[in-house]
Write a protein that holds these residues in place. Structure first.
Motif, mmCIF file in Angstrom:
data_model
loop_
_atom_site.group_PDB
_atom_site.id
_atom_site.type_symbol
_atom_site.label_atom_id
_atom_site.label_comp_id
_atom_site.label_asym_id
_atom_site.label_seq_id
_atom_site.Cartn_x
_atom_site.Cartn_y
_atom_site.Cartn_z
ATOM 1 N N THR A 1 -7.246 10.345 -5.126
ATOM 2 C CA THR A 1 -5.886 9.863 -5.327
ATOM 3 C C THR A 1 -5.760 9.166 -6.679
ATOM 4 O O THR A 1 -6.558 8.294 -6.996
ATOM 5 C CB THR A 1 -5.517 8.857 -4.227
ATOM 6 N N TYR B 1 5.674 3.706 -3.153
ATOM 7 C CA TYR B 1 6.772 4.088 -2.271
ATOM 8 C C TYR B 1 6.896 3.112 -1.100
ATOM 9 O O TYR B 1 7.984 2.632 -0.789
ATOM 10 C CB TYR B 1 6.556 5.522 -1.768
ATOM 11 N N ASP B 2 5.770 2.803 -0.452
ATOM 12 C CA ASP B 2 5.791 1.895 0.698
ATOM 13 C C ASP B 2 6.339 0.517 0.332
ATOM 14 O O ASP B 2 6.996 -0.127 1.130
ATOM 15 C CB ASP B 2 4.377 1.724 1.263
ATOM 16 N N ALA C 1 0.744 6.368 -5.692
ATOM 17 C CA ALA C 1 2.175 6.669 -5.601
ATOM 18 C C ALA C 1 2.698 6.334 -4.201
ATOM 19 O O ALA C 1 3.804 5.812 -4.040
ATOM 20 C CB ALA C 1 2.408 8.141 -5.941
ATOM 21 N N GLU C 2 1.883 6.597 -3.211
ATOM 22 C CA GLU C 2 2.269 6.336 -1.832
ATOM 23 C C GLU C 2 2.479 4.827 -1.598
ATOM 24 O O GLU C 2 3.424 4.406 -0.934
ATOM 25 C CB GLU C 2 1.176 6.877 -0.913
ATOM 26 N N VAL D 1 9.838 8.719 -6.623
ATOM 27 C CA VAL D 1 8.724 7.848 -7.002
ATOM 28 C C VAL D 1 7.722 8.624 -7.856
ATOM 29 O O VAL D 1 7.308 8.162 -8.926
ATOM 30 C CB VAL D 1 8.031 7.262 -5.744
ATOM 31 N N TYR D 2 7.345 9.834 -7.402
ATOM 32 C CA TYR D 2 6.389 10.634 -8.168
ATOM 33 C C TYR D 2 6.927 10.964 -9.556
ATOM 34 O O TYR D 2 6.225 10.836 -10.551
ATOM 35 C CB TYR D 2 6.040 11.923 -7.407
ATOM 36 N N SER E 1 13.439 8.351 -2.462
ATOM 37 C CA SER E 1 12.632 9.435 -1.909
ATOM 38 C C SER E 1 11.252 9.422 -2.570
ATOM 39 O O SER E 1 11.075 8.889 -3.666
ATOM 40 C CB SER E 1 13.303 10.782 -2.149
ATOM 41 N N ARG E 2 10.284 10.029 -1.878
ATOM 42 C CA ARG E 2 8.944 10.143 -2.455
ATOM 43 C C ARG E 2 8.979 10.898 -3.775
ATOM 44 O O ARG E 2 8.303 10.544 -4.726
ATOM 45 C CB ARG E 2 8.025 10.870 -1.498
ATOM 46 N N SER F 1 10.380 1.086 -0.735
ATOM 47 C CA SER F 1 11.369 1.670 0.178
ATOM 48 C C SER F 1 12.106 0.669 1.071
ATOM 49 O O SER F 1 13.278 0.895 1.372
ATOM 50 C CB SER F 1 10.753 2.795 1.013
#
Ligand SMILES: [Zn+2]
Ligand SMILES: [Zn+2]
Length: 111
Positions: free
Chosen positions: A46, A9-10, A5-6, A24-25, A20-21, A13
């Motif tokens: 993760t 986002y990266d 997920a991170e 995304v989640y 926002s995070r 964005s």
């Protein structure tokens, strides 16, 4: 492509500065519910998200760098869990992970 997920986002964005995070989640959770994206856990804590849900594929993972490939192992389509082993579980899916060392990591053993 098996992004956390991170990582999603990266990647998103810079193009969507408002993102926002949490969005995304939430979006990933929705896509999993809709069956558009599969959630896979490949050794690390993760969760990763896999857009390839159509054909049942499995994963080959480098145990050093975590590089992941989609694979179609022979015999996996006939894999069953005998009733005695299954108990009262209703089966939903099977995940098979093949572990190895990728060609990059083989070439640089210290990394
Ligand atoms: Zn590797
Ligand atoms: Zn995959």
């Amino acid at each position: 492509m098996h992004l956390t997920a991170e990582e999603v986002y990266d990647r998103a964005s810079p193009r969507l500065p408002e993102l926002s995070r949490a969005t995304v989640y939430n979006t990933l959770n929705e896509l999993v519910k809709l069956g558009e994206v599969a959630e896979v856990s490949l050794g690390s804590r993760t969760k990763r998200y896999d857009p390839q849900t159509a054909q049942g594929h499995q994963h080959l993972v480098c145990e050093r760098c975590g590089a992941t490939r989609d694979v179609h192992p022979a015999g996996a389509d006939r894999l069953t869990l005998p009733t005695a082993e299954r108990g009262r579980f209703k089966l939903n899916r099977v995940e098979i992970v093949f572990w190895g060392v990728c060609s990059n990591c083989v070439r640089s053993p210290d990394a």
